[in-house]
Design a protein around this motif. Structure first.
Motif, PDB file in Angstrom:
ATOM      1  N   ASP A  47     -22.700  22.246   3.259  1.00 60.03           N
ATOM      2  CA  ASP A  47     -21.923  21.698   2.147  1.00 60.03           C
ATOM      3  C   ASP A  47     -20.461  21.443   2.509  1.00 60.03           C
ATOM      4  O   ASP A  47     -19.801  20.624   1.871  1.00 60.03           O
ATOM      5  N   HIS A  48     -19.940  22.160   3.492  1.00 61.46           N
ATOM      6  CA  HIS A  48     -18.536  22.037   3.889  1.00 61.46           C
ATOM      7  C   HIS A  48     -18.380  21.468   5.301  1.00 61.46           C
ATOM      8  O   HIS A  48     -17.362  21.690   5.954  1.00 61.46           O
ATOM      9  N   ARG A  73     -23.131  17.352   9.659  1.00 65.72           N
ATOM     10  CA  ARG A  73     -24.134  18.142   8.939  1.00 65.72           C
ATOM     11  C   ARG A  73     -25.567  17.809   9.347  1.00 65.72           C
ATOM     12  O   ARG A  73     -26.503  18.528   9.024  1.00 65.72           O
ATOM     13  N   GLU A  88     -17.776  18.485   6.477  1.00 64.52           N
ATOM     14  CA  GLU A  88     -16.620  17.615   6.717  1.00 64.52           C
ATOM     15  C   GLU A  88     -15.350  18.453   6.878  1.00 64.52           C
ATOM     16  O   GLU A  88     -14.558  18.218   7.790  1.00 64.52           O
ATOM     17  N   LEU A  89     -15.170  19.420   6.008  1.00 59.64           N
ATOM     18  CA  LEU A  89     -14.005  20.299   6.097  1.00 59.64           C
ATOM     19  C   LEU A  89     -13.979  21.063   7.425  1.00 59.64           C
ATOM     20  O   LEU A  89     -12.925  21.267   8.023  1.00 59.64           O
ATOM     21  N   LEU A  90     -15.158  21.452   7.916  1.00 60.28           N
ATOM     22  CA  LEU A  90     -15.276  22.189   9.168  1.00 60.28           C
ATOM     23  C   LEU A  90     -15.217  21.278  10.395  1.00 60.28           C
ATOM     24  O   LEU A  90     -15.168  21.756  11.524  1.00 60.28           O
ATOM     25  N   GLY A  91     -15.261  19.970  10.150  1.00 59.37           N
ATOM     26  CA  GLY A  91     -15.201  19.022  11.252  1.00 59.37           C
ATOM     27  C   GLY A  91     -16.480  18.927  12.053  1.00 59.37           C
ATOM     28  O   GLY A  91     -16.446  18.722  13.264  1.00 59.37           O
TER      29      GLY A  91
END
Length: 142
Positions: free
Chosen positions: A56-57, A65, A59-62
């Motif tokens: 779910d995160h 997915r 993109e934030l984690l770079g």
């Protein structure tokens, strides 16, 4: 419960590979609730929650997915394998080190289990005890 230094082994393995740029990836180290203090299904719930969070995160984690992998050693490998079977998060790869995948009553009755039942660090009675901590008594092949 750190059986046989598994946690330190994984940290060293990925620390070396990722730290030396040999494995271009992001490693998420999940601290799940260990038996015997926490009974089934605590460990698998924690693993599922962590995988879902990463997905779910992403993109934030770079991270991508669609290129998630799971890894574990010993009981962590069994959890990683379980995730591949039950999670709705797509898993691109697994790295399973020393997994014990068959916690059914017949799981310790194969030739390999009998041959290596003693003198290799994990006697049969310990594996049976540990297995009971990771399932609800209705074990099946993970």
């Amino acid at each position: 419960m750190d059986v046989g230094g598994a946690e330190r082994f994984i940290e060293r393995l990925f620390g070396d590979l990722v730290g030396k740029q040999q494995l271009p990836c992001v490693v998420v180290d999940v601290d799940y609730r260990y038996p015997p203090h926490f009974k089934y299904p605590a460990a698998i719930e924690d693993a599922q929650t962590a995988l879902r969070f990463v997905c779910d995160h992403a993109e934030l984690l770079g991270i991508d997915r669609h290129r998630l992998a799971v890894c574990g050693e010993s009981s962590g490998a069994a959890l990683a394998s379980s995730l591949a079977l039950i999670s709705d998060v797509p898993i691109a790869a697994q790295l399973l080190l020393n997994p014990f995948l068959d916690l059914s009553p017949d799981g310790l009755q194969n030739d390999s289990a009998r041959q290596f039942a003693q003198h290799y660090g994990l006697p049969t009675h310990f594996i049976e005890w540990a297995g009971e901590l990771y399932h609800d008594g209705q074990a099946s092949v993970l």
